[in-house]
Design a protein around this motif. Structure first.
Motif, PDB file in Angstrom:
ATOM      1  N   SER A 138       4.627  -1.327   2.884  1.00 50.84           N
ATOM      2  CA  SER A 138       3.809  -0.204   3.076  1.00 50.84           C
ATOM      3  C   SER A 138       4.370   0.810   3.033  1.00 50.84           C
ATOM      4  O   SER A 138       5.424   0.394   3.485  1.00 50.84           O
ATOM      5  N   PRO A 170      -7.190   7.642   6.089  1.00 51.97           N
ATOM      6  CA  PRO A 170      -6.914   6.386   4.796  1.00 51.97           C
ATOM      7  C   PRO A 170      -8.708   6.303   3.564  1.00 51.97           C
ATOM      8  O   PRO A 170      -8.351   6.348   2.809  1.00 51.97           O
ATOM      9  N   PRO A 191      -1.487  10.578   1.824  1.00 54.03           N
ATOM     10  CA  PRO A 191      -2.151  11.812   2.068  1.00 54.03           C
ATOM     11  C   PRO A 191      -2.426  12.576   2.014  1.00 54.03           C
ATOM     12  O   PRO A 191      -1.108  13.296   1.560  1.00 54.03           O
ATOM     13  N   ALA A 250      -6.362  11.068  -1.395  1.00 52.86           N
ATOM     14  CA  ALA A 250      -4.784  11.100  -1.148  1.00 52.86           C
ATOM     15  C   ALA A 250      -4.012  12.022  -2.594  1.00 52.86           C
ATOM     16  O   ALA A 250      -4.928  11.675  -3.478  1.00 52.86           O
ATOM     17  N   ASP A 281      -2.743   6.651  -3.870  1.00 56.45           N
ATOM     18  CA  ASP A 281      -2.855   5.417  -3.075  1.00 56.45           C
ATOM     19  C   ASP A 281      -3.220   4.282  -4.035  1.00 56.45           C
ATOM     20  O   ASP A 281      -4.001   4.032  -5.135  1.00 56.45           O
ATOM     21  N   ASP A 282      -1.827   3.562  -4.164  1.00 58.77           N
ATOM     22  CA  ASP A 282      -1.428   3.308  -5.199  1.00 58.77           C
ATOM     23  C   ASP A 282      -1.471   1.486  -4.401  1.00 58.77           C
ATOM     24  O   ASP A 282      -0.811   1.629  -3.348  1.00 58.77           O
ATOM     25  N   ASN A 283      -1.744  -0.004  -5.553  1.00 64.99           N
ATOM     26  CA  ASN A 283      -1.355  -0.910  -4.881  1.00 64.99           C
ATOM     27  C   ASN A 283      -0.039  -1.373  -5.233  1.00 64.99           C
ATOM     28  O   ASN A 283       0.154  -0.377  -6.894  1.00 64.99           O
ATOM     29  N   ARG A 307       3.872   5.169   3.752  1.00 67.78           N
ATOM     30  CA  ARG A 307       3.144   6.055   3.889  1.00 67.78           C
ATOM     31  C   ARG A 307       4.014   7.761   3.587  1.00 67.78           C
ATOM     32  O   ARG A 307       4.975   7.545   5.041  1.00 67.78           O
ATOM     33  N   HIS A 319       1.039  -0.786   0.472  1.00 65.77           N
ATOM     34  CA  HIS A 319       0.361   0.467   0.707  1.00 65.77           C
ATOM     35  C   HIS A 319       0.653   1.745  -0.262  1.00 65.77           C
ATOM     36  O   HIS A 319       1.574   1.159   1.358  1.00 65.77           O
ATOM     37  N   TYR A 320       0.906   2.118  -0.817  1.00 64.65           N
ATOM     38  CA  TYR A 320       2.000   2.943  -1.325  1.00 64.65           C
ATOM     39  C   TYR A 320       0.949   4.480  -1.832  1.00 64.65           C
ATOM     40  O   TYR A 320       0.547   5.236  -2.771  1.00 64.65           O
ATOM     41  N   TRP A 321       0.954   5.388  -0.614  1.00 60.86           N
ATOM     42  CA  TRP A 321      -0.088   6.403  -0.877  1.00 60.86           C
ATOM     43  C   TRP A 321       0.843   7.825   0.165  1.00 60.86           C
ATOM     44  O   TRP A 321       1.300   7.468   0.547  1.00 60.86           O
TER      45      TRP A 321
END
Length: 175
Positions: free
Chosen positions: A156, A63, A46, A67, A70-72, A158, A42-44
């Motif tokens: 992950s 979440p 905010p 954002a 907000d990538d997978n 953030r 989970h690459y995001w």
């Protein structure tokens, strides 16, 4: 209260991993960089809003809120594939970047072998000859797990940019 630190050898290994990751990005070796991501990554990033002191807990978007991205893993793969097509106009010519990673804090290992890692970054980006440079500053909160070709996988990330207003023309780079 300060969480227990990771052993010095683990701290060093994770720092070297983060520096290697930054090098891959700066050298535009995105396919290799993607191999550092866990399948469930989970690459995001905010959004951030300026708040009064009593509302400071609402400064970083949740979440479930908006954002910057907000990538997978599949979204990251699509972004990287697009860079190779020549049709990603926001990256023609490609950006030159320099990632500076500092203040790395590695928390002691969790039961499943993962480590929570906090780091600060400064990202300098230059596109073309006449575009002004972009400078991004902020912090990253990573969860790293053992594995992958470089010894760790990013489970992950953030990214908390210090800017509430981003003046860059696009966010087509990776943090």
């Amino acid at each position: 209260m300060r969480p227990p630190p990771a052993p010095a050898a683990v701290q060093h290994d994770i720092e070297q991993f983060l520096y290697f990751e930054a090098q891959l990005q700066d050298e535009r070796r995105y396919v290799e960089w993607l191999e550092l991501m866990a399948e469930d990554v989970h690459y995001w990033a905010p959004t951030l809003t300026t708040r009064t002191k009593r509302e400071r807990k609402f400064e970083v978007a949740l979440p479930t809120e908006v954002a910057h991205f907000d990538d997978n893993l599949q979204h990251l793969q699509m972004r990287i594939d697009r860079l190779g097509t020549g049709q990603a106009w926001s990256e023609e010519p490609q950006s030159r970047t320099r990632h500076l990673i500092t203040n790395v804090i590695v928390h002691a290992q969790a039961e499943n072998g993962e480590h929570k890692v906090l780091s600060n970054f400064l990202l300098y980006r230059r596109r073309g000859e006449t575009n002004p440079p972009d400078v991004f500053a902020g912090c990253r909160v990573d969860v790293l797990r053992p594995g992958g070709p470089a010894g760790w996988l990013i489970a992950s990330r953030r990214i908390e940019l210090d800017q509430t207003l981003i003046l860059a023309k696009n966010l087509s780079i990776f943090f």
